[in-house]
Design a protein around this motif. Sequence first.
Motif, PDB file in Angstrom:
ATOM      1  N   ASN A  18     -41.122 -34.433 -67.058  1.00  0.00           N
ATOM      2  CA  ASN A  18     -41.266 -33.790 -66.278  1.00  0.00           C
ATOM      3  C   ASN A  18     -40.292 -34.286 -65.077  1.00  0.00           C
ATOM      4  OD1 ASN A  18     -44.128 -33.911 -66.993  1.00  0.00           O
ATOM      5  ND2 ASN A  18     -43.986 -31.958 -66.202  1.00  0.00           N
ATOM      6  N   GLU A  43     -35.215 -49.411 -64.398  1.00  0.00           N
ATOM      7  CA  GLU A  43     -36.099 -48.010 -63.927  1.00  0.00           C
ATOM      8  C   GLU A  43     -36.401 -48.352 -65.411  1.00  0.00           C
ATOM      9  OE1 GLU A  43     -33.603 -45.043 -62.938  1.00  0.00           O
ATOM     10  OE2 GLU A  43     -35.550 -43.782 -63.325  1.00  0.00           O
ATOM     11  N   PRO A  46     -35.016 -43.005 -67.282  1.00  0.00           N
ATOM     12  CA  PRO A  46     -34.342 -42.849 -66.385  1.00  0.00           C
ATOM     13  C   PRO A  46     -34.353 -41.479 -66.299  1.00  0.00           C
ATOM     14  CG  PRO A  46     -33.158 -44.132 -67.670  1.00  0.00           C
ATOM     15  CD  PRO A  46     -34.797 -44.542 -68.076  1.00  0.00           C
ATOM     16  N   GLY A  47     -34.412 -41.079 -67.113  1.00  0.00           N
ATOM     17  CA  GLY A  47     -34.066 -39.657 -67.794  1.00  0.00           C
ATOM     18  C   GLY A  47     -32.851 -39.122 -67.825  1.00  0.00           C
ATOM     19  N   VAL A  65     -34.651 -48.291 -69.347  1.00  0.00           N
ATOM     20  CA  VAL A  65     -34.847 -48.712 -70.552  1.00  0.00           C
ATOM     21  C   VAL A  65     -36.134 -47.062 -71.188  1.00  0.00           C
ATOM     22  CG1 VAL A  65     -36.629 -49.439 -72.095  1.00  0.00           C
ATOM     23  CG2 VAL A  65     -35.853 -50.860 -70.130  1.00  0.00           C
ATOM     24  N   GLU A  66     -34.771 -46.560 -72.220  1.00  0.00           N
ATOM     25  CA  GLU A  66     -35.248 -44.794 -72.385  1.00  0.00           C
ATOM     26  C   GLU A  66     -35.386 -44.845 -73.932  1.00  0.00           C
ATOM     27  OE1 GLU A  66     -35.289 -41.413 -70.977  1.00  0.00           O
ATOM     28  OE2 GLU A  66     -35.659 -41.561 -72.571  1.00  0.00           O
ATOM     29  N   LEU A  67     -36.574 -44.530 -74.386  1.00  0.00           N
ATOM     30  CA  LEU A  67     -37.189 -44.202 -74.987  1.00  0.00           C
ATOM     31  C   LEU A  67     -36.491 -42.643 -76.568  1.00  0.00           C
ATOM     32  CD1 LEU A  67     -38.566 -45.039 -77.979  1.00  0.00           C
ATOM     33  CD2 LEU A  67     -40.454 -43.915 -77.341  1.00  0.00           C
ATOM     34  N   ASP A  68     -36.400 -42.090 -75.180  1.00  0.00           N
ATOM     35  CA  ASP A  68     -35.124 -40.688 -75.989  1.00  0.00           C
ATOM     36  C   ASP A  68     -33.748 -40.045 -76.248  1.00  0.00           C
ATOM     37  OD1 ASP A  68     -34.134 -38.056 -76.260  1.00  0.00           O
ATOM     38  OD2 ASP A  68     -35.336 -37.443 -75.512  1.00  0.00           O
ATOM     39  N   ASN A 112     -40.759 -42.899 -62.846  1.00  0.00           N
ATOM     40  CA  ASN A 112     -41.596 -41.670 -62.967  1.00  0.00           C
ATOM     41  C   ASN A 112     -42.413 -42.081 -64.351  1.00  0.00           C
ATOM     42  OD1 ASN A 112     -42.020 -39.302 -63.028  1.00  0.00           O
ATOM     43  ND2 ASN A 112     -40.405 -37.959 -62.479  1.00  0.00           N
ATOM     44  N   LEU A 113     -42.597 -42.756 -64.501  1.00  0.00           N
ATOM     45  CA  LEU A 113     -42.892 -42.868 -66.010  1.00  0.00           C
ATOM     46  C   LEU A 113     -43.997 -41.493 -66.943  1.00  0.00           C
ATOM     47  CD1 LEU A 113     -45.765 -45.784 -65.502  1.00  0.00           C
ATOM     48  CD2 LEU A 113     -42.794 -45.711 -65.863  1.00  0.00           C
TER      49      LEU A 113
HETATM   50  N1  SAH Z   1     -36.740 -40.355 -64.587  1.00  0.00           N
HETATM   51  C1  SAH Z   1     -36.813 -39.459 -64.952  1.00  0.00           C
HETATM   52  C2  SAH Z   1     -37.489 -38.756 -65.688  1.00  0.00           C
HETATM   53  C3  SAH Z   1     -39.043 -39.016 -65.696  1.00  0.00           C
HETATM   54  S1  SAH Z   1     -39.923 -38.366 -66.966  1.00  0.00           S
HETATM   55  C4  SAH Z   1     -36.247 -38.426 -63.140  1.00  0.00           C
HETATM   56  O1  SAH Z   1     -37.480 -38.678 -62.467  1.00  0.00           O
HETATM   57  O2  SAH Z   1     -36.375 -37.198 -63.332  1.00  0.00           O
HETATM   58  C5  SAH Z   1     -40.161 -39.744 -67.956  1.00  0.00           C
HETATM   59  C6  SAH Z   1     -38.739 -40.157 -69.206  1.00  0.00           C
HETATM   60  O3  SAH Z   1     -39.860 -41.051 -69.098  1.00  0.00           O
HETATM   61  C7  SAH Z   1     -38.446 -39.242 -69.988  1.00  0.00           C
HETATM   62  O4  SAH Z   1     -36.790 -40.246 -69.397  1.00  0.00           O
HETATM   63  C8  SAH Z   1     -39.258 -39.669 -71.030  1.00  0.00           C
HETATM   64  O5  SAH Z   1     -37.942 -40.355 -71.954  1.00  0.00           O
HETATM   65  C9  SAH Z   1     -39.177 -41.160 -70.963  1.00  0.00           C
HETATM   66  N2  SAH Z   1     -39.925 -41.930 -71.966  1.00  0.00           N
HETATM   67  C10 SAH Z   1     -41.135 -41.596 -72.350  1.00  0.00           C
HETATM   68  N3  SAH Z   1     -41.674 -42.175 -72.995  1.00  0.00           N
HETATM   69  C11 SAH Z   1     -41.396 -43.182 -72.721  1.00  0.00           C
HETATM   70  C12 SAH Z   1     -41.304 -44.665 -73.846  1.00  0.00           C
HETATM   71  N4  SAH Z   1     -42.556 -45.527 -74.188  1.00  0.00           N
HETATM   72  N5  SAH Z   1     -40.372 -45.752 -72.878  1.00  0.00           N
HETATM   73  C13 SAH Z   1     -39.098 -45.958 -72.439  1.00  0.00           C
HETATM   74  N6  SAH Z   1     -39.020 -44.547 -71.668  1.00  0.00           N
HETATM   75  C14 SAH Z   1     -39.369 -43.070 -71.966  1.00  0.00           C
END
Ligand code: SAH
Length: 271
Positions: A18, A43, A46-47, A65-68, A112-113
């Motif tokens: 989101n 962060e 970060p999306g 740290v970003e999983l996607d 933004n978890l």
């Molecule tokens: N920070 C951005 C995105 C928030 S959405 C904003 O505020 O607009 C949550 C983010 O966490 C997405 O980028 C998603 O891909 C990432 N994410 C989801 N599961 C994750 C995990 N297990 N480890 C790291 N990142 C993760």
Amino acid sequence: MSKNIHLGHQAKKRFGQNFLHDESIISKIVDAINPEPGENLVEIGPGLGALTEPVIERAGDISVVELDRDLAHRLRHHPFLAPHLTIYEDDALNFDFAKLASAERPLRIFGNLPYNISTPLIFHLLTFKDKVKDMHFMLQKEVVQRMASGENCKAFGRLSIMTQYQCQVLPVMEIGPEAFKPAPKVDSAIVRLIPHKEIKNPVKDIKALNTVCLAAFNQRRKTIRNSFKKLISAEQLIGLDIDPTLRAENLSLDTFVKLANFIVDNPVDIT
Ligand code: SAH
């Protein structure tokens, strides 16, 4: 165009995506984090960089740290952000945050978890608390309420105890669904967690505190005489000056510490 497409990226539900898009809310969040040049900012998720960009503007280089993998790829090729990022394409749930910290540079973690994994992620992050200066997270409002809740409240539970034992918990602000794309079905809130430098009333083993919480809140409507049956007898509770007819939510954090220390000193085989 699907309403779930933001900046050309199709939001993925399984990653709890989101994306923040409300500029005035983004700047309030960054003000709450208050990043300063040279700090060790990390962060999670970060999306598309909604928080990343203004944080970099204030603090300089940061780790993320970003999983996607699609989003990690975008960040790696982002003309402005990429030179300022150390990108870990990894699952934050298994990530070793300790490797980013040093004694001189404690971590300031924010994000933004993804709400679908927020509780296990908080528990994972708490294991690094000795390396952390502070943490700022956007969570489901109800999760922040559970973290911050005191005894005798409905929201009081394992998350409240395990978090408050290790950190000062400060709710910062509430945020409605319209600040995000796609809009989540729940209200959100920002919480600031500051690990205690020193724990005044320490447990002998933090795992015992968790065990006591699990037993106590497994069926929270039961009296503790019943819920602790396998760990501590009613007589032993009375011996500890704890009323066995209370419910878990009536016990203070200090009482949970007392119970945890009791089961460390009086282990029982419950297998
Ligand atoms: N920070 C951005 C995105 C928030 S959405 C904003 O505020 O607009 C949550 C983010 O966490 C997405 O980028 C998603 O891909 C990432 N994410 C989801 N599961 C994750 C995990 N297990 N480890 C790291 N990142 C993760």
